[in-house]
Design a protein around this motif. Structure first.
Motif, PDB file in Angstrom:
ATOM      1  N   ARG A  97      82.069  27.177  87.186  1.00 59.42           N
ATOM      2  CA  ARG A  97      82.453  26.678  85.857  1.00 59.42           C
ATOM      3  C   ARG A  97      82.500  25.153  85.805  1.00 59.42           C
ATOM      4  O   ARG A  97      82.422  24.564  84.726  1.00 59.42           O
ATOM      5  N   LEU A  98      82.606  24.497  86.965  1.00 58.91           N
ATOM      6  CA  LEU A  98      82.619  23.034  86.987  1.00 58.91           C
ATOM      7  C   LEU A  98      81.298  22.444  86.505  1.00 58.91           C
ATOM      8  O   LEU A  98      81.248  21.292  86.072  1.00 58.91           O
ATOM      9  N   ALA A  99      80.233  23.218  86.583  1.00 63.29           N
ATOM     10  CA  ALA A  99      78.918  22.730  86.141  1.00 63.29           C
ATOM     11  C   ALA A  99      78.713  22.887  84.642  1.00 63.29           C
ATOM     12  O   ALA A  99      77.822  22.250  84.072  1.00 63.29           O
ATOM     13  N   ASP A 100      79.513  23.703  83.979  1.00 62.20           N
ATOM     14  CA  ASP A 100      79.288  23.992  82.561  1.00 62.20           C
ATOM     15  C   ASP A 100      79.260  22.748  81.675  1.00 62.20           C
ATOM     16  O   ASP A 100      78.351  22.612  80.850  1.00 62.20           O
ATOM     17  N   PRO A 101      80.216  21.806  81.805  1.00 65.83           N
ATOM     18  CA  PRO A 101      80.139  20.612  80.954  1.00 65.83           C
ATOM     19  C   PRO A 101      78.896  19.758  81.243  1.00 65.83           C
ATOM     20  O   PRO A 101      78.338  19.148  80.325  1.00 65.83           O
ATOM     21  N   LEU A 102      78.443  19.746  82.484  1.00 65.12           N
ATOM     22  CA  LEU A 102      77.218  19.020  82.813  1.00 65.12           C
ATOM     23  C   LEU A 102      75.998  19.693  82.200  1.00 65.12           C
ATOM     24  O   LEU A 102      75.091  19.023  81.701  1.00 65.12           O
ATOM     25  N   SER A 103      75.976  21.020  82.230  1.00 65.93           N
ATOM     26  CA  SER A 103      74.882  21.759  81.574  1.00 65.93           C
ATOM     27  C   SER A 103      74.846  21.437  80.087  1.00 65.93           C
ATOM     28  O   SER A 103      73.779  21.208  79.516  1.00 65.93           O
ATOM     29  N   ALA A 104      76.022  21.402  79.491  1.00 65.72           N
ATOM     30  CA  ALA A 104      76.103  21.104  78.047  1.00 65.72           C
ATOM     31  C   ALA A 104      75.610  19.679  77.758  1.00 65.72           C
ATOM     32  O   ALA A 104      74.894  19.456  76.771  1.00 65.72           O
ATOM     33  N   LEU A 105      75.959  18.738  78.615  1.00 67.02           N
ATOM     34  CA  LEU A 105      75.489  17.366  78.432  1.00 67.02           C
ATOM     35  C   LEU A 105      73.968  17.290  78.554  1.00 67.02           C
ATOM     36  O   LEU A 105      73.311  16.638  77.735  1.00 67.02           O
ATOM     37  N   LEU A 106      73.406  17.960  79.550  1.00 64.24           N
ATOM     38  CA  LEU A 106      71.958  17.944  79.714  1.00 64.24           C
ATOM     39  C   LEU A 106      71.275  18.561  78.492  1.00 64.24           C
ATOM     40  O   LEU A 106      70.318  17.995  77.964  1.00 64.24           O
ATOM     41  N   LEU A 107      71.771  19.689  78.039  1.00 63.75           N
ATOM     42  CA  LEU A 107      71.186  20.329  76.859  1.00 63.75           C
ATOM     43  C   LEU A 107      71.270  19.404  75.639  1.00 63.75           C
ATOM     44  O   LEU A 107      70.333  19.309  74.848  1.00 63.75           O
ATOM     45  N   ASP A 108      72.395  18.695  75.506  1.00 57.28           N
ATOM     46  CA  ASP A 108      72.554  17.759  74.407  1.00 57.28           C
ATOM     47  C   ASP A 108      71.523  16.628  74.508  1.00 57.28           C
ATOM     48  O   ASP A 108      70.903  16.247  73.510  1.00 57.28           O
TER      49      ASP A 108
END
Length: 111
Positions: A97-108
């Motif tokens: 779950r620690l990667a989820d905000p990074l995934s969201a940033l990349l998608l953004d």
């Protein structure tokens, strides 16, 4: 002008496959997905970090350098990056779950 890498959607939830080596001589890919067998790999966080740097700055860096550059630009990810670096050194999995905000940033950033 920054040229974005070729991205191929892999399904739902959204995941991406990126050919980071370019060309037939080195056909390996980095697969980044919100879940799956490698979701807890610290390399997932580190690869996300350097992909964000690639998209934002147009520079492809090593995992460690990409992680540091990401934290320099986005200090809110310092804890996730620090945990990924520790887990990688200790050769263990981490909370995916620690990667989820990074995934969201990349998608953004990929828009």
């Amino acid at each position: 002008m920054t040229t974005l890498p070729d991205l191929n959607p892999l399904g739902d939830p959204v995941a991406f496959q990126l050919n980071v080596n370019g060309g037939l001589a080195r056909p390996s890919v980095v697969q980044l997905a919100p879940d799956g067998p490698d979701a807890g790999s610290p390399n997932r966080v580190l690869n996300l970090a350097r992909l964000v740097v690639l998209v934002e700055d147009g520079t492809w860096l090593s995992k460690q350098a990409g992680a540091q550059t990401l934290v320099d630009h986005h200090p809110e990810f310092a804890d996730a990056v620090a945990e990924a670096l520790r887990a990688r050194t200790e050769r263990r999995w981490m909370d995916p779950r620690l990667a989820d905000p990074l995934s969201a940033l990349l998608l953004d950033r990929l828009g």
